[in-house]
Enzyme design. Structure first.
Site, PDB file in Angstrom:
ATOM      1  N   SER A 101      56.193 -56.990   5.841  1.00  0.00           N
ATOM      2  CA  SER A 101      55.957 -58.010   4.624  1.00  0.00           C
ATOM      3  C   SER A 101      56.825 -58.022   3.606  1.00  0.00           C
ATOM      4  O   SER A 101      57.507 -57.268   3.443  1.00  0.00           O
ATOM      5  CB  SER A 101      54.314 -57.526   4.511  1.00  0.00           C
ATOM      6  OG  SER A 101      54.352 -56.546   3.765  1.00  0.00           O
ATOM      7  N   SER A 103      55.627 -57.343   0.444  1.00  0.00           N
ATOM      8  CA  SER A 103      54.876 -56.905  -0.537  1.00  0.00           C
ATOM      9  C   SER A 103      55.798 -56.190  -1.508  1.00  0.00           C
ATOM     10  O   SER A 103      55.398 -55.650  -2.495  1.00  0.00           O
ATOM     11  CB  SER A 103      53.615 -55.802   0.094  1.00  0.00           C
ATOM     12  OG  SER A 103      54.282 -54.712   0.635  1.00  0.00           O
ATOM     13  N   LYS A 158      55.095 -48.360  -0.646  1.00  0.00           N
ATOM     14  CA  LYS A 158      54.926 -48.927  -1.780  1.00  0.00           C
ATOM     15  C   LYS A 158      55.712 -48.078  -2.442  1.00  0.00           C
ATOM     16  O   LYS A 158      56.232 -47.005  -2.273  1.00  0.00           O
ATOM     17  CB  LYS A 158      53.328 -48.846  -2.203  1.00  0.00           C
ATOM     18  CG  LYS A 158      52.455 -49.540  -1.118  1.00  0.00           C
ATOM     19  CD  LYS A 158      52.375 -50.981  -1.082  1.00  0.00           C
ATOM     20  CE  LYS A 158      51.785 -51.733  -0.010  1.00  0.00           C
ATOM     21  NZ  LYS A 158      51.868 -53.144   0.037  1.00  0.00           N
ATOM     22  N   SER A 261      50.535 -58.010  -3.086  1.00  0.00           N
ATOM     23  CA  SER A 261      50.548 -56.650  -2.441  1.00  0.00           C
ATOM     24  C   SER A 261      49.034 -56.149  -2.583  1.00  0.00           C
ATOM     25  O   SER A 261      48.468 -55.933  -3.569  1.00  0.00           O
ATOM     26  CB  SER A 261      51.447 -55.807  -3.177  1.00  0.00           C
ATOM     27  OG  SER A 261      51.483 -54.373  -2.867  1.00  0.00           O
TER      28      SER A 261
END
Length: 296
Positions: A101, A103, A158, A261
Site C-alpha cells: 500500500s 501508507s 510503519k 495510513s
C-alpha cells in the site's frame, strides 16, 4: 498462509529424511550395490579379466543404478540443505517483504521489495517469535516490520515515532516528542501514482534522523473517534490531534503518508513481542528498478 510455520515443518520433515538417508537408506543401497556387483563379476569373470569394456561398463552401470536415490528421497533428503539454508536466513538474518500500500509514501512505494534485518532487535524463535537473545531495540525514526496487533497473521510496516517512556503529541500535522517539536522543512509537491492525489512532501527530523513524509491537506490532523478501533488509556484525542504516553515494552508507529495510513493512532501501540525487524533496503521494484537501494 503461515509461511514461517510451513517452512519450519518442511525443514523438520526433510531433515528427518536427510538423517535417514545418511544413516540407513544410503548404507543399505551401498550394500546391495556391492552384493550385486560381486554376483555380476562372478558371472562374467572371464570377460572382466580380458578387460572387455562393455562388460565393465555394465557392472558400473548396475552399481550406479542401485545407488541412485529414489524420487521420494530426491524431493526430501535431497532438498534439505537448500531448505535449511532458506530457513536459517529467513528466520534469523534477513526476510523479504513486498510493500502492498501507499501508507509509507514517499519513502516506500507500492511494489517495492524490501529486505528486513531480523536480528538487529534480538534473536527470536521461528514461528513463536519469542525473543531469546536481546541485541537491541527500535529507535525513533526506524522503519519497522511488525505483526499487526489486532491480527498477528498480518505484517505491517510503519515508522517508529516514539519509544517506551516517550510522550508523543501530534498537533496540526506536526510531531512533538517529550515536548520538543520535530522540525519539518522543504515543502514540495508529491503525486501519488495510484490515487493521483498531490501531497505535500516534507523532510522531517525525528530523533536526529531526517526522512521524508507526505501530508494530505484534504484531511484534518484530528482522528475521528468512530475510526479508532482501540482507545489506549494513556492517549488523549483532541481537535488538533492526540497526546500519548508510551508504556514500557511498546512503541508508537505511524506511516510516512501521514494522512493516509492506518497506524497506532487507530489501533494502539506495537508490543515488543510483535516486532519482526528493521527494514534496511529496497532490493527490487519490477515497475521501477531505479528504486533499488537504501532509504531513510
Amino acid at each position: 498462509m503461515n509461511f514461517p510455520l510451513i517452512l519450519f515443518l518442511l525443514t523438520v520433515v526433510t531433515g528427518v529424511f536427510f538423517i535417514l538417508e545418511r544413516k540407513r537408506f544410503l548404507p543399505e543401497r551401498r550394500q546391495r550395490a556391492e552384493e550385486a556387483a560381486a554376483r555380476f563379476e562372478a558371472d562374467n569373470r572371464e570377460a572382466i579379466d580380458r578387460g572387455e569394456k562393455a562388460v565393465i561398463d555394465a557392472c558400473n552401470d548396475l552399481k550406479a543404478k542401485i545407488l541412485r536415490q529414489p524420487w521420494w528421497l530426491e524431493y526430501t533428503a535431497g532438498l534439505f540443505p537448500v531448505i535449511l539454508l532458506v530457513f536459517v536466513l529467513r528466520s534469523f538474518l534477513f526476510e523479504p517483504f513486498r510493500i502492498p500500500s501507499g501508507s509509507m509514501l514517499p519513502t516506500l512505494h507500492v511494489g517495492d521489495f524490501i529486505l528486513v534485518n531480523k536480528y538487529e532487535y534480538g534473536i527470536r524463535l521461528p514461528v513463536l517469535n519469542w525473543k531469546v537473545i536481546d541485541l537491541g531495540s527500535p529507535e525513533r525514526g526506524d522503519v519497522v516490520v511488525f505483526k499487526y496487533p489486532r491480527d498477528p497473521s498480518v505484517d505491517y510496516i510503519k515508522r517508529i515515532v516514539a519509544v517506551p517512556g516517550d510522550t508523543v503529541e501530534y498537533k496540526n500535522k506536526v510531531l512533538y516528542i517529550n515536548g520538543t517539536e520535530q522540525p519539518q522543512t522543504g515543502h514540495a509537491d508529491f503525486i501519488d501514482d495510484h490515487s493521483m492525489v498531490t501531497l505535500d512532501q516534507r523532510e522531517e527530523t525525528l530523533g536526529g534522523k531526517d526522512h521524508m513524509i507526505a501530508v494530505d491537506h484534504r484531511r484534518p490532523s484530528w482522528v475521528p473517534l468512530q475510526a479508532i478501533s482501540k482507545m489506549e488509556d494513556s492517549c488523549r484525542y483532541n481537535s488538533t490531534g492526540f497526546v500519548c504516553r508510551i508504556p514500557e515494552g511498546h512503541y508508537f508507529a505511524m506511516g510516512d503518508n501521514r494522512d493516509n495510513s492506518e497506524d497506532s493512532r487507530y489501533w494502539g501501540f506495537v508490543p515488543d513481542e510483535n516486532l519482526v525487524g528493521r527494514a534496511t533496503l529496497i532490493w527490487a521494484n519490477f515497475g521501477d528498478m531505479s528504486r533499488i537501494g537504501s532509504f531513510r
